[in-house]
Design a protein around this motif. Structure first.
Motif, PDB file in Angstrom:
ATOM      1  N   UNK A 148      37.058  30.249  36.803  1.00 50.08           N
ATOM      2  CA  UNK A 148      36.350  29.503  36.562  1.00 50.08           C
ATOM      3  C   UNK A 148      35.315  30.226  35.815  1.00 50.08           C
ATOM      4  N   UNK A 149      34.449  30.084  35.912  1.00 48.99           N
ATOM      5  CA  UNK A 149      32.827  30.804  34.929  1.00 48.99           C
ATOM      6  C   UNK A 149      32.555  31.918  35.982  1.00 48.99           C
ATOM      7  N   UNK A 150      32.639  31.298  37.292  1.00 49.66           N
ATOM      8  CA  UNK A 150      32.261  32.657  38.556  1.00 49.66           C
ATOM      9  C   UNK A 150      33.342  33.468  38.392  1.00 49.66           C
ATOM     10  N   UNK A 151      34.815  32.999  39.032  1.00 47.11           N
ATOM     11  CA  UNK A 151      35.526  33.799  38.996  1.00 47.11           C
ATOM     12  C   UNK A 151      35.583  34.498  37.926  1.00 47.11           C
ATOM     13  N   UNK A 152      34.996  34.172  36.873  1.00 50.80           N
ATOM     14  CA  UNK A 152      35.936  35.332  35.340  1.00 50.80           C
ATOM     15  C   UNK A 152      34.593  35.963  34.766  1.00 50.80           C
ATOM     16  N   UNK A 153      33.289  36.032  35.807  1.00 50.30           N
ATOM     17  CA  UNK A 153      32.129  36.631  36.019  1.00 50.30           C
ATOM     18  C   UNK A 153      33.075  38.090  36.072  1.00 50.30           C
ATOM     19  N   UNK A 154      33.338  37.528  37.590  1.00 51.02           N
ATOM     20  CA  UNK A 154      33.585  38.727  38.488  1.00 51.02           C
ATOM     21  C   UNK A 154      34.930  39.570  38.525  1.00 51.02           C
ATOM     22  N   UNK A 155      35.427  38.721  37.405  1.00 51.76           N
ATOM     23  CA  UNK A 155      36.799  39.999  36.574  1.00 51.76           C
ATOM     24  C   UNK A 155      36.318  40.225  35.628  1.00 51.76           C
ATOM     25  N   UNK A 156      35.019  39.997  35.275  1.00 43.70           N
ATOM     26  CA  UNK A 156      34.567  41.084  33.627  1.00 43.70           C
ATOM     27  C   UNK A 156      33.801  42.401  34.602  1.00 43.70           C
ATOM     28  N   UNK A 157      33.544  42.380  36.098  1.00 45.59           N
ATOM     29  CA  UNK A 157      32.620  42.989  36.056  1.00 45.59           C
ATOM     30  C   UNK A 157      33.570  44.432  35.827  1.00 45.59           C
TER      31      UNK A 157
END
Length: 286
Positions: A148-157
């Protein structure tokens, strides 16, 4: 003085000049300590594949890593080993690094997100989750969050997200338990995803077990766990049984001890070190 004695003294002088004074072979105190991950490690599999440190035959792969290499079984042990030996060289997930090791540029490029995304830094691999077709609703819900958007934002950190346009996660408040196991390189990201998921859904227990990619894949195949963490592409035999879903892209950093003055290596040079063709730092420093 006999001619034979003179010849011996000349030979001894030449040998001393070459080995003791910075010549071709260098001294034993400059011998390279190669540190590698264990068989079954996804990081090792991706590393040998990307650098061509393997011989591929008819359905077989032979790892050509030098037999002199020190073999370690976890990312943390890799970092500690390289940090404790001034002549060591190893490799680790970019997202797992600490300040105790030095990261080399490869072909003149740092392993930054931008350079990896542009294909300029050549040592990068996918992070996957491996699953069977009979996923539980609980495992599917956690995977929905990861993608999801939230999960991919965490991965992108820390890594490179694979979907910057992912839809937001829809909360389900599902309860139960999900077991995730496999690659120690993927584990830090999975812990972060678990924390993010449990902030919106604390009722689902997510257990993360750290080993290596091959063990994670085997455990999923056997039905012992729900999700396998994998830090390499699935082999053909594995892909015939399991579904591999990419969740992030990670660079593999080539690491040395901070005392080493080297800043850059060509990728061919890295391969020659890990196959044992280069054995002394003076062959590289000059």
């Amino acid at each position: 003085m006999t001619r034979m004695l003179v010849r011996y003294m000349v030979y001894a002088f030449i040998l001393f000049a070459l080995t003791g004074c910075g010549g071709i072979s260098g001294t034993r105190e400059d011998d390279i300590t190669v540190v590698s991950r264990e068989d079954g490690s996804g990081t090792r599999g991706a590393f040998t594949d990307l650098l061509g440190i393997e011989k591929i035959g008819q359905g077989t792969r032979k790892d050509l890593t030098t037999k002199e290499a020190i073999v370690v079984n976890k990312t943390a042990v890799m970092l500690n080993t390289v940090a404790g030996d001034k002549n060591a060289i190893g490799y680790a997930s970019l997202g797992s690094l600490d300040d105790h090791v030095k990261v080399l540029k490869i072909n003149g490029y740092e392993p930054s997100d931008e350079n990896i995304a542009k294909g300029l830094y050549p040592v990068a691999r996918p992070f996957l989750i491996a699953t069977r077709d009979d996923l539980s609703p609980q495992a599917q819900d956690f995977i929905d969050f990861i993608l999801s958007k939230e999960g991919q934002e965490l991965a992108g950190q820390t890594y490179i997200a694979v979907d910057n346009k992912a839809a937001p996660y829809k909360e389900t408040n599902i309860q139960g338990k999900v077991t995730v196991a496999g690659s120690s390189s993927v584990a830090p990201l999975m812990e972060k995803l678990k924390e993010g998921y449990n902030r919106v859904n604390p009722g689902l227990v997510i257990e993360i077990q750290m080993s290596d990619s091959t063990s994670g894949i085997s455990s999923v195949m056997e039905g012992a766990i729900d999700i396998g963490m994998v830090s390499r592409d699935l082999r053909e035999s594995e892909a015939n049984v399991l579904k591999g879903t990419e969740i992030a892209i990670d660079g593999i950093a080539i690491i040395i001890n901070p005392e080493n003055k080297l800043d850059n290596l060509e990728i061919e040079g890295v391969g020659k070190i890990f196959t044992g063709e280069y054995t002394n730092w003076r062959q590289i420093h000059g």
